[in-house]
Scaffold this motif. Structure first.
Motif, PDB file in Angstrom:
ATOM      1  N   CYS A   1       0.876  -1.344  -0.299  1.00  0.00           N
ATOM      2  CA  CYS A   1      -0.085  -0.195   0.081  1.00  0.00           C
ATOM      3  C   CYS A   1       1.011   1.112  -0.200  1.00  0.00           C
ATOM      4  O   CYS A   1       0.704   2.019  -1.094  1.00  0.00           O
ATOM      5  CB  CYS A   1      -0.726  -0.036   1.476  1.00  0.00           C
ATOM      6  N   ASP A   2       1.851   0.963   1.013  1.00  0.00           N
ATOM      7  CA  ASP A   2       3.151   2.447   0.886  1.00  0.00           C
ATOM      8  C   ASP A   2       3.186   2.627  -0.350  1.00  0.00           C
ATOM      9  O   ASP A   2       3.500   3.729  -0.915  1.00  0.00           O
ATOM     10  CB  ASP A   2       3.934   2.394   2.038  1.00  0.00           C
ATOM     11  N   GLY A   3       3.952   1.345  -0.990  1.00  0.00           N
ATOM     12  CA  GLY A   3       4.543   1.750  -2.770  1.00  0.00           C
ATOM     13  C   GLY A   3       3.563   2.495  -3.598  1.00  0.00           C
ATOM     14  O   GLY A   3       4.154   2.902  -4.089  1.00  0.00           O
ATOM     15  N   LEU A   4       2.214   1.833  -3.986  1.00  0.00           N
ATOM     16  CA  LEU A   4       1.310   2.409  -4.216  1.00  0.00           C
ATOM     17  C   LEU A   4       1.381   3.713  -4.696  1.00  0.00           C
ATOM     18  O   LEU A   4       0.859   4.595  -4.864  1.00  0.00           O
ATOM     19  CB  LEU A   4       0.318   2.023  -4.682  1.00  0.00           C
ATOM     20  N   THR A   5       1.229   4.441  -2.540  1.00  0.00           N
ATOM     21  CA  THR A   5       1.277   5.972  -1.947  1.00  0.00           C
ATOM     22  C   THR A   5       2.471   6.648  -2.650  1.00  0.00           C
ATOM     23  O   THR A   5       2.473   7.786  -3.174  1.00  0.00           O
ATOM     24  CB  THR A   5       0.900   6.410  -0.902  1.00  0.00           C
ATOM     25  N   ILE A   6       3.717   6.394  -2.373  1.00  0.00           N
ATOM     26  CA  ILE A   6       4.934   6.472  -2.520  1.00  0.00           C
ATOM     27  C   ILE A   6       5.081   6.590  -4.487  1.00  0.00           C
ATOM     28  O   ILE A   6       5.250   8.012  -4.524  1.00  0.00           O
ATOM     29  CB  ILE A   6       6.200   6.120  -2.190  1.00  0.00           C
TER      30      ILE A   6
ATOM     31  N   ALA B   1      12.651  10.612  12.027  1.00  0.00           N
ATOM     32  CA  ALA B   1      13.588  10.281  11.407  1.00  0.00           C
ATOM     33  C   ALA B   1      13.162   9.273   9.985  1.00  0.00           C
ATOM     34  O   ALA B   1      13.261   8.030  10.146  1.00  0.00           O
ATOM     35  CB  ALA B   1      15.287   9.636  11.439  1.00  0.00           C
ATOM     36  N   PRO B   2      12.364  10.222   9.140  1.00  0.00           N
ATOM     37  CA  PRO B   2      11.903   8.694   7.925  1.00  0.00           C
ATOM     38  C   PRO B   2      12.517   7.589   7.613  1.00  0.00           C
ATOM     39  O   PRO B   2      13.793   8.160   6.680  1.00  0.00           O
ATOM     40  CB  PRO B   2      10.738  10.061   6.934  1.00  0.00           C
ATOM     41  N   PRO B   3      12.312   6.359   6.972  1.00  0.00           N
ATOM     42  CA  PRO B   3      12.804   5.927   6.586  1.00  0.00           C
ATOM     43  C   PRO B   3      12.332   6.515   5.094  1.00  0.00           C
ATOM     44  O   PRO B   3      12.217   7.616   4.463  1.00  0.00           O
ATOM     45  CB  PRO B   3      11.845   4.591   5.572  1.00  0.00           C
ATOM     46  N   ALA B   4      14.239   5.355   3.934  1.00  0.00           N
ATOM     47  CA  ALA B   4      14.690   6.111   3.051  1.00  0.00           C
ATOM     48  C   ALA B   4      13.379   6.429   1.990  1.00  0.00           C
ATOM     49  O   ALA B   4      13.317   7.645   1.194  1.00  0.00           O
ATOM     50  CB  ALA B   4      15.830   5.222   2.202  1.00  0.00           C
ATOM     51  N   ALA B   5      12.384   5.375   1.909  1.00  0.00           N
ATOM     52  CA  ALA B   5      11.207   5.419   0.694  1.00  0.00           C
ATOM     53  C   ALA B   5      10.530   6.786   0.769  1.00  0.00           C
ATOM     54  O   ALA B   5      10.310   6.895  -0.082  1.00  0.00           O
ATOM     55  CB  ALA B   5      11.133   4.184   1.253  1.00  0.00           C
ATOM     56  N   LEU B   6      10.222   7.404   2.115  1.00  0.00           N
ATOM     57  CA  LEU B   6       9.531   8.634   2.264  1.00  0.00           C
ATOM     58  C   LEU B   6      10.279   9.669   2.257  1.00  0.00           C
ATOM     59  O   LEU B   6      10.055  11.071   1.662  1.00  0.00           O
ATOM     60  CB  LEU B   6       9.316   8.870   3.379  1.00  0.00           C
ATOM     61  N   ALA B   7      11.694   9.908   2.839  1.00  0.00           N
ATOM     62  CA  ALA B   7      12.128  10.820   2.655  1.00  0.00           C
ATOM     63  C   ALA B   7      13.646  11.535   1.680  1.00  0.00           C
ATOM     64  O   ALA B   7      12.915  12.343   1.945  1.00  0.00           O
ATOM     65  CB  ALA B   7      13.900  10.473   3.549  1.00  0.00           C
ATOM     66  N   VAL B   8      13.101  10.877   0.856  1.00  0.00           N
ATOM     67  CA  VAL B   8      13.459  10.681  -0.565  1.00  0.00           C
ATOM     68  C   VAL B   8      12.560  11.607  -1.168  1.00  0.00           C
ATOM     69  O   VAL B   8      12.778  13.010  -2.308  1.00  0.00           O
ATOM     70  CB  VAL B   8      14.274   9.307  -1.454  1.00  0.00           C
TER      71      VAL B   8
END
Length: 526
Positions: A302-307, A335-342
């Motif tokens: 689900c997070d992958g689709l949102t990103i 500190a957000p994970p890299a998948a969100l931070a980028v």
């Protein structure tokens, strides 16, 4: 064979099939409706024969009947004491393996991982059962394959890569081609996600060359292998090849849907369409994926689709909507994970806030695998370089860019550079001016970056366009190399290089190298 034996009431043959083939029954439950109808057994018979209850559980699992399978598994466990002591260890292995298959059918990664670890422990403990080493090896193989698949579905790529690699080796020793295929195809996806593109391509092609399994997992493994190849070719910036592999992966899912593969196809296809400049089609692919009930069964998916949607919106300039999508996913983490931070860093940079982008970006320069997937690290590094350049820190920008080139070169990453467009192209050109240890790679990336997202050459306002050879020489003029060094690099004579340079100056209407580079950058030629 198991269903026919059950229908015929041949208990001895039922036991033989279970003992000889339970790993493949567990991991590849066959096709729906194959075989004859299996009448329900008398309950009393199952209480005295728990191994027969396991066979009926396998039949229900093959029909995706989680409730029926659970009923028979509970009967088998409750009456395990009827099994002789000499067969009890083997019965415990097979019972746990079918409980693992039931957890997989229910789509519960947490339960799959806990049951797989329990089976792994049983397969490792051979005390008192030295006469059946093959069964323990099969148990370890089955456990590792299922554990790796669940870790992959939950987004733990490092652990998945480790488990699936061990499972692949164990499957070779156990002579289980179906399990070997399952591990190899999923291993390719894990390696592609981590950024080991060369290994991923080799693992995917090995899985596709292997004899196909006749059960449902055969098509699923093809879907995983083609998805891995799509990711690899996307990162290599071979967008048409990536699209072709996505189509092949989708074809594999028509008869055997898998949430991970279907969601992965949607995410990668969105990235490919975005790279080709078709944002409407990219967004539509996400809308279709959101409506598909077979996608996104875990938070990771689900997070992958949102990103992916946030990235499309950032590309369209709607950074506020992108941040509105990403911020709730932080769950208060400092500190957000890299998948969100980028993507957050990309949104801040798009808004002209390099300080906020720098603050949110993750650590990326380390060689440790704990630093995250390589593609995200490369994007974080490029964003760091762009932020430094926006802040006027040319030295820091150049240092970051050189480090990104070092990390990208071994696996041939190109897409992180080409997706960023003209800002990164200018940094690459500056890197030639400053001096780089990756001259050929930078020139190649500059050549790739002179095309628009759809892959067509940019239109320039020149009365007489530059030839391909003149464009190549022009890119070499960006650095500090002399005409003789350029000639040597291109295997041409110095006089030929001088002729090309004169023609370049004439067409650009300039009189010197620096003026030519300035004009060429204005025209997006370099």
């Amino acid at each position: 064979a198991l269903r026919h034996a059950l229908a015929a009431g041949d208990r001895d043959y039922v036991t033989t099939v279970l003992v000889d083939h339970w790993p493949c029954i567990v991991l590849c439950l066959g096709d729906h409706g194959v075989g004859t109808e299996v009448p329900p057994p008398p309950e009393g018979a199952l209480r005295e024969a728990p191994d027969l209850a396991l066979a009926y559980a396998a039949d229900r699992l093959s029909q995706d009947d989680a409730v029926g399978a659970d009923h028979y598994l509970r009967l088998a466990a409750a009456h395990e004491h009827h099994i002789g002591s000499e067969r009890r260890m083997r019965f415990g292995l097979i019972l746990t393996a079918f409980q693992l298959a039931h957890a997989r059918l229910r789509g519960d990664p947490t339960r799959v991982m806990s049951t797989a670890r329990r089976l792994l422990a049983l397969g490792t403990d051979t005390d008192g059962d030295a006469d059946e080493p093959d069964q323990h090896l099969r148990a370890r193989t089955t456990a590792l394959a299922s554990l790796g698949a669940a870790q992959l579905a939950s987004g733990d790529l490092v652990s998945a890569e480790r488990s699936l690699s061990a499972g692949l080796d164990a499957a070779e020793l156990a002579r289980l081609p179906c399990v070997r295929l399952s591990c190899g195809a999923r291993l390719a996806v894990a390696q592609a996600g981590l950024g080991a593109l060369g290994q991923a391509e080799r693992a995917a092609r090995a899985a596709l060359r292997a004899p196909p399994c006749r059960g449902r997992c055969g098509e699923l493994c093809g879907g995983y292998a083609y998805l891995a190849l799509a990711v690899v070719h996307y990162e290599w910036d071979r967008l048409s090849d990536a699209g072709r592999y996505l189509d092949l992966a989708a074809a594999c899912c028509r008869g055997a849907a898998d949430p991970f593969v279907i969601t992965g196809i949607a995410i990668v296809r969105t990235s490919v369409l975005q790279a080709q400049g078709d944002l409407h089609a990219a967004y539509n692919a996400l809308r279709v994926a959101h409506r598909d009930p077979t996608t996104a069964t875990t938070r990771y998916l689900c997070d992958g689709l949102t990103i992916a949607e946030a990235n499309v919106r950032i590309c369209a300039g709607d950074t506020a909507a992108a941040r509105a999508l990403l911020t709730p996913m932080l769950d208060g983490a400092t500190a957000p994970p890299a998948a969100l931070a980028v993507p957050l860093g990309r949104a801040y940079l798009r808004d002209g806030n390099p300080a906020a982008a720098t603050a949110v970006l993750p650590g990326w320069a380390d060689d440790e695998a704990a630093a995250g997937p390589l593609a995200l690290r490369l994007e974080a590094g490029l964003l760091s370089a762009l932020a430094a350049h926006r802040n006027g820190d040319a030295h820091r920008a150049s240092h970051a860019m050189e480090r990104v080139l070092v990390l990208a070169r071994p696996e041939g990453f190109r897409r992180p550079f080409t997706r960023a467009g003209s800002p990164v192209r200018r940094l690459l050109a500056d890197q030639l001016d400053a001096g780089t240890a990756h001259w050929a790679m930078v020139l190649d990336l500059l050549g790739a970056a002179t095309t628009d997202p759809a892959g067509t050459a940019r239109q320039v306002t020149l009365e007489e366009p530059l030839t391909d050879r003149e464009l190549t020489v022009l890119r070499h003029l960006q650095g500090v190399r002399s005409n003789m060094e350029i000639a040597s690099n291109l295997s041409l004579s110095v006089n030929t290089i001088k002729t090309h340079i004169r023609s370049i100056y004439r067409k650009l209407r300039v009189t010197g190298r620096r003026e030519a580079i300035t004009k060429a950058r204005e025209l997006d030629l370099v």
